[in-house]
Design an enzyme around this catalytic site. Structure first.
Site, PDB file in Angstrom:
ATOM      1  N   ASP A   1     -59.946  24.631  -5.175  1.00 38.32           N
ATOM      2  CA  ASP A   1     -61.211  25.190  -4.678  1.00 38.32           C
ATOM      3  C   ASP A   1     -61.810  24.332  -3.574  1.00 38.32           C
ATOM      4  O   ASP A   1     -62.867  24.666  -3.034  1.00 38.32           O
ATOM      5  CB  ASP A   1     -62.215  25.418  -5.821  1.00 38.32           C
TER       6      ASP A   1
ATOM      7  N   HIS B   1     -58.542  19.450  -5.690  1.00 38.92           N
ATOM      8  CA  HIS B   1     -58.376  20.745  -6.369  1.00 38.92           C
ATOM      9  C   HIS B   1     -58.291  21.912  -5.377  1.00 38.92           C
ATOM     10  O   HIS B   1     -58.795  21.821  -4.256  1.00 38.92           O
ATOM     11  CB  HIS B   1     -59.535  20.987  -7.343  1.00 38.92           C
TER      12      HIS B   1
ATOM     13  N   HIS C   1     -62.349  17.041  -2.813  1.00 44.27           N
ATOM     14  CA  HIS C   1     -61.326  16.397  -3.653  1.00 44.27           C
ATOM     15  C   HIS C   1     -60.074  17.264  -3.629  1.00 44.27           C
ATOM     16  O   HIS C   1     -60.000  18.209  -2.854  1.00 44.27           O
ATOM     17  CB  HIS C   1     -61.847  16.150  -5.076  1.00 44.27           C
TER      18      HIS C   1
ATOM     19  N   CYS D   1     -68.210  19.381  -6.360  1.00 45.15           N
ATOM     20  CA  CYS D   1     -68.101  19.685  -7.790  1.00 45.15           C
ATOM     21  C   CYS D   1     -68.646  18.611  -8.719  1.00 45.15           C
ATOM     22  O   CYS D   1     -68.786  18.858  -9.913  1.00 45.15           O
ATOM     23  CB  CYS D   1     -66.652  19.995  -8.148  1.00 45.15           C
TER      24      CYS D   1
ATOM     25  N   HIS E   1     -66.361  14.141 -11.326  1.00 42.85           N
ATOM     26  CA  HIS E   1     -65.625  15.372 -11.625  1.00 42.85           C
ATOM     27  C   HIS E   1     -64.127  15.156 -11.471  1.00 42.85           C
ATOM     28  O   HIS E   1     -63.319  15.679 -12.235  1.00 42.85           O
ATOM     29  CB  HIS E   1     -66.100  16.485 -10.678  1.00 42.85           C
TER      30      HIS E   1
ATOM     31  N   HIS F   1     -70.164  24.836  -6.968  1.00 44.31           N
ATOM     32  CA  HIS F   1     -70.233  26.221  -7.434  1.00 44.31           C
ATOM     33  C   HIS F   1     -71.690  26.557  -7.741  1.00 44.31           C
ATOM     34  O   HIS F   1     -72.444  25.707  -8.191  1.00 44.31           O
ATOM     35  CB  HIS F   1     -69.391  26.414  -8.701  1.00 44.31           C
TER      36      HIS F   1
ATOM     37  N   LYS G   1     -73.720  19.924 -10.393  1.00 48.00           N
ATOM     38  CA  LYS G   1     -73.723  21.274 -10.943  1.00 48.00           C
ATOM     39  C   LYS G   1     -74.983  22.021 -10.511  1.00 48.00           C
ATOM     40  O   LYS G   1     -76.034  21.414 -10.275  1.00 48.00           O
ATOM     41  CB  LYS G   1     -73.670  21.235 -12.480  1.00 48.00           C
TER      42      LYS G   1
ATOM     43  N   ASN H   1     -65.010  21.733 -15.759  1.00 51.52           N
ATOM     44  CA  ASN H   1     -63.698  21.110 -15.853  1.00 51.52           C
ATOM     45  C   ASN H   1     -63.762  19.630 -15.478  1.00 51.52           C
ATOM     46  O   ASN H   1     -63.991  19.287 -14.329  1.00 51.52           O
ATOM     47  CB  ASN H   1     -62.734  21.857 -14.924  1.00 51.52           C
TER      48      ASN H   1
END
Length: 227
Positions: free
Chosen positions: A90, A88, A86, A168, A149, A210, A171, A180
Site C-alpha cells: 500500500d 508494504h 515503508h 501507517c 508499524h 488509511h 491511525k 497490522n
C-alpha cells in the site's frame, strides 16, 4: 473526470484525489487483499513549478499508471521523484510502473534492504536518518523516527504547507486498533510516535496511511491505541 464533491476528483471507481492546499493533493485508492478485504489507502502528491513528488503509490501498477496520467494531464506536472513510507504494497506496490516510467525513487535504506530480500521492486536511492528533497521551490524532509508499524517506516514533513505525511504508523481518529503490526515493533512504537510529535509539533495537517486526515490529535490517538 467526475467531481464527486467540491475539491474531490474521482479518477475511477478505485482512485480519487483531494486537494488540501495550493500545492498538495491526497490520493486515495481502494484495493482488495485476501487477508484484509477492500480497504482504502492514502498517498500525497506535492506540486510546484510543473514538478511533482509522489509519496506512496496505490497498491497496483495499473492504478499508479492512472494516477501518473492524471498528474501529467490535469496538474501539467512532471513526476520527478517518489518516496515510499515503508515496504508494504500500500506504499510502493506501483514502484515497478514508476521505474518503467523513469521516475527516480528515494527510500529508507532499510526499505531497500527489505525489498531486496523479498524480491520486490527496489527503490533507487537510500538514506539513513533523513533526506531533504526539493520540488520546485518547496523543501521536503524525509525522516526516519524509528520502528513502529514497520521497522522501516518514515514520515515526510513539508514545512511550507505545515503538512506531515505520517503514513501507517499513525491511525485515523476512528481507528479502534493499530491494525497490522506483524512487521513492526510494539515496544519501540510509543517512543517513535513521541519523537515524531516532538519534532513536528507545528504540523497542522497530519495524514495517516488509511482513513481521514486530521491534526496532531491523530498522533495522540494512535499513542493511546498501543497495547
Amino acid at each position: 473526470l467526475l467531481l464527486a464533491e467540491p475539491g474531490i476528483v474521482k479518477i475511477n471507481s478505485d482512485l480519487e484525489i483531494i486537494r488540501i492546499s495550493d500545492h498538495a493533493f491526497i490520493h486515495q485508492s481502494c484495493a482488495s487483499l485476501p487477508k484484509f478485504g477492500r480497504f482504502s489507502s492514502n498517498g500525497l502528491i506535492l506540486v510546484d513549478h510543473h514538478q511533482a513528488l509522489l509519496l506512496d503509490t496505490p497498491v497496483t501498477d495499473s492504478l499508479t499508471r492512472d494516477l501518473v496520467s492524471w498528474i501529467e494531464d490535469s496538474l501539467h506536472a512532471r513526476l520527478t521523484g517518489f518516496v515510499p513510507n515503508h515496504w508494504h504494497d500500500d506504499c510502493m506496490g506501483g514502484l515497478g510502473f514508476l521505474q518503467s516510467h523513469h521516475v527516480k525513487s528515494y527510500a529508507n535504506q532499510m526499505t531497500i534492504e527489505i525489498a531486496e530480500s523479498r524480491n520486490i521492486p527496489v527503490p533507487d536511492s537510500g538514506f539513513q536518518d533523513s533526506l531533504r528533497l526539493q520540488v520546485g521551490e518547496i523543501s521536503v524532509l524525509c525522516y526516519y523516527p524509528g520502528a513502529a508499524h514497520s521497522m522501516d517506516n518514515i514520515v515526510v514533513w513539508i514545512p511550507s504547507e505545515k503538512i506531515l505525511f505520517a503514513g501507517c504508523m499513525v491511525k485515523s481518529i476512528d481507528s479502534k486498533s493499530l491494525g497490522n503490526t506483524v512487521d513492526g515493533d510494539l515496544r519501540a512504537y510509543p517512543e517513535t510516535l513521541d519523537r515524531v510529535a516532538a519534532k513536528f509539533h507545528d504540523a497542522q495537517i497530519v495524514i495517516p496511511g488509511h482513513g481521514a486526515w486530521g491534526g496532531m490529535e491523530l498522533i495522540r490517538h494512535t499513542r493511546r491505541l498501543i497495547p
